[in-house]
Motif scaffolding. Structure first.
Motif, PDB file in Angstrom:
ATOM      1  N   THR A 115      10.102 -58.359 -59.930  1.00  0.00           N
ATOM      2  CA  THR A 115       9.137 -58.649 -60.974  1.00  0.00           C
ATOM      3  C   THR A 115       7.807 -59.088 -60.378  1.00  0.00           C
ATOM      4  O   THR A 115       7.795 -59.757 -59.336  1.00  0.00           O
ATOM      5  N   PRO A 116       6.685 -58.728 -61.007  1.00  0.00           N
ATOM      6  CA  PRO A 116       5.435 -59.388 -60.609  1.00  0.00           C
ATOM      7  C   PRO A 116       5.500 -60.849 -61.027  1.00  0.00           C
ATOM      8  O   PRO A 116       6.302 -61.233 -61.881  1.00  0.00           O
ATOM      9  N   LEU A 117       4.660 -61.679 -60.426  1.00  0.00           N
ATOM     10  CA  LEU A 117       4.665 -63.102 -60.775  1.00  0.00           C
ATOM     11  C   LEU A 117       4.253 -63.316 -62.225  1.00  0.00           C
ATOM     12  O   LEU A 117       4.748 -64.235 -62.894  1.00  0.00           O
ATOM     13  N   ALA A 118       3.352 -62.480 -62.719  1.00  0.00           N
ATOM     14  CA  ALA A 118       2.922 -62.565 -64.117  1.00  0.00           C
ATOM     15  C   ALA A 118       2.738 -61.158 -64.661  1.00  0.00           C
ATOM     16  O   ALA A 118       2.439 -60.211 -63.917  1.00  0.00           O
ATOM     17  N   GLU A 119       2.928 -61.028 -65.968  1.00  0.00           N
ATOM     18  CA  GLU A 119       2.831 -59.730 -66.607  1.00  0.00           C
ATOM     19  C   GLU A 119       2.150 -59.913 -67.958  1.00  0.00           C
ATOM     20  O   GLU A 119       2.643 -60.654 -68.814  1.00  0.00           O
ATOM     21  N   ASN A 120       0.996 -59.279 -68.120  1.00  0.00           N
ATOM     22  CA  ASN A 120       0.218 -59.424 -69.355  1.00  0.00           C
ATOM     23  C   ASN A 120      -0.052 -60.891 -69.690  1.00  0.00           C
ATOM     24  O   ASN A 120       0.030 -61.319 -70.843  1.00  0.00           O
ATOM     25  N   PHE A 167       9.180 -55.689 -55.209  1.00  0.00           N
ATOM     26  CA  PHE A 167       8.786 -54.496 -55.963  1.00  0.00           C
ATOM     27  C   PHE A 167       7.839 -54.939 -57.068  1.00  0.00           C
ATOM     28  O   PHE A 167       8.176 -55.799 -57.882  1.00  0.00           O
ATOM     29  N   LEU A 168       6.644 -54.349 -57.114  1.00  0.00           N
ATOM     30  CA  LEU A 168       5.565 -54.876 -57.943  1.00  0.00           C
ATOM     31  C   LEU A 168       5.371 -54.158 -59.271  1.00  0.00           C
ATOM     32  O   LEU A 168       4.779 -54.725 -60.200  1.00  0.00           O
ATOM     33  N   SER A 169       5.820 -52.921 -59.379  1.00  0.00           N
ATOM     34  CA  SER A 169       5.393 -52.077 -60.508  1.00  0.00           C
ATOM     35  C   SER A 169       6.504 -51.803 -61.526  1.00  0.00           C
ATOM     36  O   SER A 169       6.444 -50.835 -62.274  1.00  0.00           O
ATOM     37  N   TRP A 170       7.512 -52.657 -61.571  1.00  0.00           N
ATOM     38  CA  TRP A 170       8.597 -52.505 -62.531  1.00  0.00           C
ATOM     39  C   TRP A 170       8.393 -53.544 -63.621  1.00  0.00           C
ATOM     40  O   TRP A 170       8.681 -54.721 -63.435  1.00  0.00           O
ATOM     41  N   MET A 171       7.884 -53.112 -64.772  1.00  0.00           N
ATOM     42  CA  MET A 171       7.573 -54.042 -65.840  1.00  0.00           C
ATOM     43  C   MET A 171       8.809 -54.370 -66.667  1.00  0.00           C
ATOM     44  O   MET A 171       9.756 -53.593 -66.743  1.00  0.00           O
ATOM     45  N   GLN A 213      11.506 -54.763 -69.501  1.00  0.00           N
ATOM     46  CA  GLN A 213      11.964 -53.862 -70.564  1.00  0.00           C
ATOM     47  C   GLN A 213      11.461 -52.434 -70.372  1.00  0.00           C
ATOM     48  O   GLN A 213      11.234 -51.710 -71.332  1.00  0.00           O
ATOM     49  N   ASN A 214      11.293 -52.023 -69.118  1.00  0.00           N
ATOM     50  CA  ASN A 214      10.797 -50.682 -68.851  1.00  0.00           C
ATOM     51  C   ASN A 214      11.487 -50.136 -67.607  1.00  0.00           C
ATOM     52  O   ASN A 214      12.384 -50.769 -67.065  1.00  0.00           O
ATOM     53  N   VAL A 215      11.068 -48.972 -67.163  1.00  0.00           N
ATOM     54  CA  VAL A 215      11.601 -48.393 -65.932  1.00  0.00           C
ATOM     55  C   VAL A 215      10.471 -48.222 -64.942  1.00  0.00           C
ATOM     56  O   VAL A 215       9.298 -48.160 -65.323  1.00  0.00           O
ATOM     57  N   PRO A 216      10.777 -48.163 -63.640  1.00  0.00           N
ATOM     58  CA  PRO A 216       9.722 -47.895 -62.661  1.00  0.00           C
ATOM     59  C   PRO A 216       9.081 -46.539 -62.945  1.00  0.00           C
ATOM     60  O   PRO A 216       9.737 -45.615 -63.432  1.00  0.00           O
ATOM     61  N   GLU A 217       7.785 -46.426 -62.644  1.00  0.00           N
ATOM     62  CA  GLU A 217       7.104 -45.155 -62.890  1.00  0.00           C
ATOM     63  C   GLU A 217       7.663 -44.037 -62.021  1.00  0.00           C
ATOM     64  O   GLU A 217       7.667 -42.889 -62.416  1.00  0.00           O
ATOM     65  N   SER A 218       8.147 -44.379 -60.845  1.00  0.00           N
ATOM     66  CA  SER A 218       8.622 -43.361 -59.913  1.00  0.00           C
ATOM     67  C   SER A 218      10.034 -43.689 -59.446  1.00  0.00           C
ATOM     68  O   SER A 218      10.277 -44.738 -58.851  1.00  0.00           O
ATOM     69  N   ALA A 219      10.972 -42.786 -59.739  1.00  0.00           N
ATOM     70  CA  ALA A 219      12.339 -42.960 -59.254  1.00  0.00           C
ATOM     71  C   ALA A 219      12.370 -42.890 -57.727  1.00  0.00           C
ATOM     72  O   ALA A 219      13.096 -43.630 -57.066  1.00  0.00           O
ATOM     73  N   ARG A 220      11.557 -42.003 -57.166  1.00  0.00           N
ATOM     74  CA  ARG A 220      11.554 -41.822 -55.714  1.00  0.00           C
ATOM     75  C   ARG A 220      11.098 -43.100 -55.009  1.00  0.00           C
ATOM     76  O   ARG A 220      11.654 -43.472 -53.975  1.00  0.00           O
ATOM     77  N   THR A 221      10.096 -43.782 -55.569  1.00  0.00           N
ATOM     78  CA  THR A 221       9.602 -45.010 -54.955  1.00  0.00           C
ATOM     79  C   THR A 221      10.682 -46.091 -54.964  1.00  0.00           C
ATOM     80  O   THR A 221      10.867 -46.819 -53.982  1.00  0.00           O
ATOM     81  N   LEU A 222      11.413 -46.211 -56.077  1.00  0.00           N
ATOM     82  CA  LEU A 222      12.483 -47.206 -56.149  1.00  0.00           C
ATOM     83  C   LEU A 222      13.582 -46.902 -55.133  1.00  0.00           C
ATOM     84  O   LEU A 222      14.105 -47.809 -54.475  1.00  0.00           O
TER      85      LEU A 222
END
Length: 271
Positions: A112-117, A174-178, A180-189
Motif C-alpha cells: 500500500t502507499p502510505l496515503a491514498e486520496n 509496491f506503490l501502485s496497488w490502490m 479495492q482495486n487491482v494493479p494496473e499491470s499484472a506483469r509488474t506485480l
C-alpha cells in the motif's frame, strides 16, 4: 483454468460461495478487548483468537502480547509461510518491529502507499534517513533503490539494543496497488513477486505481508504466491477457491474484491 474460460459464469458462482463462507472457529474476542481495540485499524479486520501472532509481553513496551497480525500456514502446519499484518499505526510501530524480530523475518512485503486520496493507509514505520529507535529495536535505513515507477526496495539494519544482536531486513514496497482495486499491470506485480522470492530463497522464516488492513491486497498477494509456488512444484491440480478458503480459515477478509475486467496487458485477465 480451461474450465473457467469455457464456463464464463463459474468465477461468479465461486465468488458468491466464497462471500458466504464462514470460518470455524471464528472467535475474535482478544482483538475486541478494551486494551486492544486501539491497536486495530478503525473498521478493519480482527484477528482470530486461534490464529494470531503472539508477542512476548516481557519485550513489549505495553507488556502486551497483542498485534493485529495472523500467521498463515501453507503445507506445514507448524511453520507459517507468511504473516499477514495490518499496516502499523503510530502507536503500534514498536509492536511491528518486535514481530519482525521475534518471527525471524528478513523480508517485508508492503502493498500500500502510505496515503491514498488524502487518507492515511499506513504509518511510516522506518526513518527517512539514519536510524530511529522503536522501544528496544533500532532501525537504520541502509539503502533505498527505486526499481521502477511501481515499486522500490529498502534495506534496513535492525538491532535489538537489549541483546546487541543485529539483522538485515529487506522491504519490498509496491506503490501502485490502490485499495479495492487491482494493479494496473499484472506483469509488474509478477516481476515484483520474483524479486521478493529471489531475495527470500533458502530462508525458513515467514514473509511479513501487509497492506492497510492486512486483508484484501495482502490476501491476494499471498494467494497468488501460494498458487504459483504449487504450480512450480508440479502440482497437477490447483483449486484456487479451496486455497482461498484455507487462507480465510486463518485470517478473515483475505481477498476482498472480484474484478473481471482485463488488466492493462494484452491477453491478460484479472481472474
Amino acid at each position: 483454468m480451461e474450465d473457467h474460460l469455457q464456463k464464463k459464469d463459474r468465477l461468479d458462482k465461486e465468488w458468491e460461495a466464497l462471500c458466504s463462507y464462514q470460518a470455524e472457529p471464528a472467535a475474535c474476542a482478544v482483538g475486541q478487548e478494551e486494551q486492544n481495540v486501539q491497536r486495530n485499524r478503525p473498521h478493519g479486520i480482527l484477528v482470530y483468537d486461534h490464529s494470531r501472532v503472539i508477542l512476548k509481553p516481557e519485550n513489549n513496551q505495553s507488556r502486551s502480547d497483542y498485534i493485529n497480525a495472523s500467521p498463515i500456514m501453507d503445507h506445514d502446519p507448524r511453520n507459517p509461510a507468511y504473516i499477514s499484518s495490518q499496516g502499523p499505526l503510530p502507536s503500534t510501530v514498536a509492536d511491528f518491529w518486535q514481530m519482525v524480530w521475534e518471527s525471524g523475518c528478513v523480508v517485508i512485503v508492503m502493498l500500500t502507499p502510505l496515503a491514498e486520496n488524502g487518507i492515511k493507509q499506513c504509518h511510516q514505520y522506518w526513518p527517512d534517513e539514519g536510524s530511529d529507535l522503536y522501544h528496544i529495536y533500532e532501525v537504520n535505513l541502509v539503502s533505498e533503490h527505486i526499481w521502477c515507477d511501481d515499486f522500490l526496495v529498502r534495506s534496513f539494519y535492525l538491532k535489538n539494543v537489549q541483546t546487541n544482536e543485529t539483522r538485515t531486513v529487506t522491504q519490498f514496497h509496491f506503490l501502485s496497488w490502490m485499495d479495492q482495486n487491482v494493479p494496473e499491470s499484472a506483469r509488474t506485480l509478477l516481476d515484483f513477486r520474483r524479486k521478493v522470492n529471489k531475495c527470500y530463497r533458502g530462508r525458513s522464516c515467514p514473509i511479513i505481508v501487509h497492506c492497510s488492513d492486512g486483508g484484501g491486497r495482502s490476501g491476494t498477494y499471498i494467494l497468488i504466491d501460494m498458487v504459483l509456488n504449487k504450480m512450480a512444484k508440479g502440482a497437477k491440480e490447483i483449486d484456487i477457491a479451496a486455497t482461498l478458503e484455507h487462507l480465510r480459515d486463518q485470517r478473515s477478509g483475505m481477498v476482498q474484491t472480484k474484478v473481471s475486467s482485463p488488466l492493462k496487458e494484452p491477453h491478460k485477465s484479472a481472474r
